[in-house]
Design an enzyme around this catalytic site. Structure first.
Site, PDB file in Angstrom:
ATOM      1  N   ARG A 145       0.857  -1.189   0.000  1.00  0.00           N
ATOM      2  CA  ARG A 145       0.000   0.000   0.000  1.00  0.00           C
ATOM      3  C   ARG A 145       0.894   1.240   0.000  1.00  0.00           C
ATOM      4  NH1 ARG A 145      -2.808   3.166   4.690  1.00  0.00           N
ATOM      5  NH2 ARG A 145      -4.091   4.546   3.438  1.00  0.00           N
ATOM      6  N   HIS A 180      -3.409  10.856   0.454  1.00  0.00           N
ATOM      7  CA  HIS A 180      -2.881  10.695   1.814  1.00  0.00           C
ATOM      8  C   HIS A 180      -2.351  12.067   2.244  1.00  0.00           C
ATOM      9  CE1 HIS A 180      -1.330   7.453   4.768  1.00  0.00           C
ATOM     10  NE2 HIS A 180      -1.050   8.609   5.334  1.00  0.00           N
ATOM     11  N   GLU A 219      -7.754   8.214   6.001  1.00  0.00           N
ATOM     12  CA  GLU A 219      -8.092   8.842   7.285  1.00  0.00           C
ATOM     13  C   GLU A 219      -8.632  10.265   7.181  1.00  0.00           C
ATOM     14  OE1 GLU A 219      -4.758   8.517   9.913  1.00  0.00           O
ATOM     15  OE2 GLU A 219      -4.840   6.348   9.952  1.00  0.00           O
ATOM     16  N   ASN A 237      -7.443   1.438   9.775  1.00  0.00           N
ATOM     17  CA  ASN A 237      -6.159   1.786  10.377  1.00  0.00           C
ATOM     18  C   ASN A 237      -6.366   1.798  11.882  1.00  0.00           C
ATOM     19  OD1 ASN A 237      -5.479   2.194   7.720  1.00  0.00           O
ATOM     20  ND2 ASN A 237      -5.084   4.387   7.906  1.00  0.00           N
ATOM     21  N   TYR A 261      -4.541   1.920  15.681  1.00  0.00           N
ATOM     22  CA  TYR A 261      -3.358   2.134  16.527  1.00  0.00           C
ATOM     23  C   TYR A 261      -3.647   1.940  18.010  1.00  0.00           C
ATOM     24  CZ  TYR A 261      -0.871   3.575  12.398  1.00  0.00           C
ATOM     25  OH  TYR A 261      -0.271   3.556  11.170  1.00  0.00           O
ATOM     26  N   GLU A 320      -3.439  -0.199   8.039  1.00  0.00           N
ATOM     27  CA  GLU A 320      -2.312   0.287   8.845  1.00  0.00           C
ATOM     28  C   GLU A 320      -2.422  -0.283  10.245  1.00  0.00           C
ATOM     29  OE1 GLU A 320      -1.543   4.519   9.100  1.00  0.00           O
ATOM     30  OE2 GLU A 320      -2.027   4.802   6.976  1.00  0.00           O
TER      31      GLU A 320
HETATM   32  C1  BGC Z   1      -1.309   7.792   9.117  1.00  0.00           C
HETATM   33  C2  BGC Z   1       0.148   7.609   8.786  1.00  0.00           C
HETATM   34  C3  BGC Z   1       0.970   7.858  10.030  1.00  0.00           C
HETATM   35  C4  BGC Z   1       0.596   6.812  11.060  1.00  0.00           C
HETATM   36  C5  BGC Z   1       1.366   6.911  12.362  1.00  0.00           C
HETATM   37  C6  BGC Z   1      -1.724   7.210  10.440  1.00  0.00           C
HETATM   38  O1  BGC Z   1      -2.559   8.135  11.083  1.00  0.00           O
HETATM   39  O2  BGC Z   1      -2.118   7.350   8.062  1.00  0.00           O
HETATM   40  O3  BGC Z   1       0.475   8.492   7.759  1.00  0.00           O
HETATM   41  O4  BGC Z   1       2.348   7.847   9.779  1.00  0.00           O
HETATM   42  O5  BGC Z   1      -0.767   6.948  11.385  1.00  0.00           O
HETATM   43  O6  BGC Z   1       1.122   8.113  13.008  1.00  0.00           O
END
Ligand code: BGC
Ligand code: BGC
Length: 446
Positions: free
Chosen positions: A78, A122, A167, A293, A295, A354
């Protein structure tokens, strides 16, 4: 308990990057300036004044980077296409040299047996469009549809699946509401027309891509939202935050309507941005896959500052990444089950586009990254075992890169990059991911 080795046969293994974060070569071959070129040179906005002018020099070193991907055994890669390379002013004439770069990249990926998965936007809007209002201007959605079309007409014979936007939540909130990212505007809730225009751009482009027989995904940054306490005030605040972070960018696409924005104090028509027929344009093309995505989860309490309807609070008692983000792998499983609860049969197959973490190597080795990836993939396998249709996983990121407001300080790569020499050094997590992919494949082949 199912684990990562139990992911289904045909599961797609990948890695992700984005144009401004890796390419560099910002003035080469006719590329126009983007909002990130103009934002990063403003004093004080990026840690240590870093910019993406050189980044990983991927524009020139892509063959070496594809060799690294091939070494991992990736199914897919990607990346994002820089709109200002394709259309330097965001409209009108196409820049042949800019498109030619992506043509070479796609061919080299296919040569290496890797499926290209491009993202069309992006965050690197051509500055000329920002000068006319950027995503606050409805016309930008129509310009995006045109850019998507010329790009797909060039690459669509070799690229089956396209991600429209990355995002829109982060771009709207960081870029237009809070001014932490380009274009650096501080409009708070009045930034939300930028959200609607991005969704409209998605819908317009999705229908044109579908007409060309191509598959379309949207990559959203989603987070499981948890109230800090069982109090009704915290629950109300958590629901408001969930509407803003998750539902605002997913309900219109999957359900054809906006969530209730009253709790945010935002009018139904988002300050006049929503016109009759828009939700149909956003919803009716359908989505072939939802890009997720993930985190971390978000813990929310009732506001202490009357300016906002919620407060973000830390999640203590869990490890935190170098970036200070809580590490909660089971949040990924809960998020996926929550998507099924919310959207039911309207939820298309999910691809994790992600997931990863930054590690501070001055104090620790690469082991936290391996632990992070392993635990999140196990949580993903558990969600799959509970019936969620997940097609693949693209880790963030292949390479250390320009981490937006943090400059080069947060290192998310499976591959270490020495930004002084551009030397790439695969980390322990690179070997770990390579071995996992190989072991999963050989298990599926049995
Ligand atoms: C984004 C990336 C970023 C990653 C880590 C995501 O919000 O798509 O571009 O590097 O998080 O912060
Ligand atoms: C037109 C687009 C135009 C947009 C501006 C649409 O109805 O088809 O060409 O850019 O309106 O709002």
């Amino acid at each position: 308990m199912p684990d990562r080795y139990d992911l289904p046969a045909g599961f797609r293994w990948g890695a992700a990057t984005a144009a401004y974060q890796i390419e560099g070569a910002v003035e080469e071959d006719g590329r126009g300036p983007s909002v990130w070129d103009t934002f990063t040179v403003r004093p004080g906005v990026i840690r240590d004044g870093h910019t993406g002018a050189v980044a990983c020099d991927h524009y020139h070193r892509y063959p070496e980077d594809i060799a690294l991907m091939k070494g991992l055994g990736l199914d897919g890669y990607r990346f994002s296409i820089a709109w200002p390379r394709v259309q330097p002013t965001g409209a009108g004439a196409v820049n042949p040299a800019g498109l030619a770069f992506y043509d070479r990249l796609v061919d080299a990926l296919l040569e290496a047996g890797i499926t290209p998965l491009p993202t069309l936007f992006h965050w690197d809007l051509p500055q000329a469009l920002e000068d006319r209002g950027g995503w606050l201007d409805r016309d930008t959605a129509y310009r995006f549809a045109e850019y998507a079309t010329v790009t797909a007409d060039r690459l669509g014979d070799r690229v089956p699946t396209w991600i429209t936007l990355n995002e829109p939540f982060v771009h709207t909130v960081f870029g237009y509401a809070m001014g932490i990212h380009a274009p650096g505007r501080t409009l708070m809730f009045e930034a939300l027309p930028a959200a609607h225009h991005q969704l409209l751009a998605h819908g317009l482009a999705a229908s044109l891509l579908h007409e060309r027989g191509l598959e379309v995904m949207l990559s959203n940054n989603l987070t499981p939202v948890e109230p800090a306490t069982p109090s009704p005030a915290d629950a109300t605040a958590a629901a408001a935050y969930d509407a803003l972070h998750n539902r605002l960018f997913t309900d219109p696409v999957l359900l054809g309507r906006y969530p209730d924005l009253a709790a945010l104090g935002v009018p139904d028509d988002i300050f006049g941005a929503v016109r009759p027929g828009d939700l149909d344009l956003i919803h009716s093309p359908g989505l072939d896959g939802l890009g997720l995505n993930y985190y971390n989860p978000t813990r929310i309490a009732a506001p202490t500052d009357p300016g906002l309807p919620f407060d973000l609070v830390d999640i203590p008692d869990v490890p935190h990444t170098a970036f200070g983000w809580p590490v909660v792998p089971d949040g990924l499983r809960r998020l996926l089950l929550g998507l099924r609860d919310t959207y039911g049969t309207a939820l298309p197959p999910v691809t994790v586009t992600e997931n990863g973490c930054s590690v501070d190597e001055t104090t620790t080795p690469d082991q936290p990254r391996i632990d992070f990836l392993a635990a999140h993939l196990d949580a993903l396998a558990q969600a799959v075992a509970e019936g969620i249709d997940v097609h693949g996983y693209y880790t963030w990121s292949l390479l250390d890169n320009f981490e937006w407001a943090e400059g080069y300080h947060q290192r998310f790569g499976l591959v270490h990059v020495d930004f002084a020499t551009q030397k790439r050094n695969p980390r322990a997590s690179y070997a770990w991911y390579r071995d996992l992919i190989a072991a999963h494949r050989s298990r599926c082949a049995k």
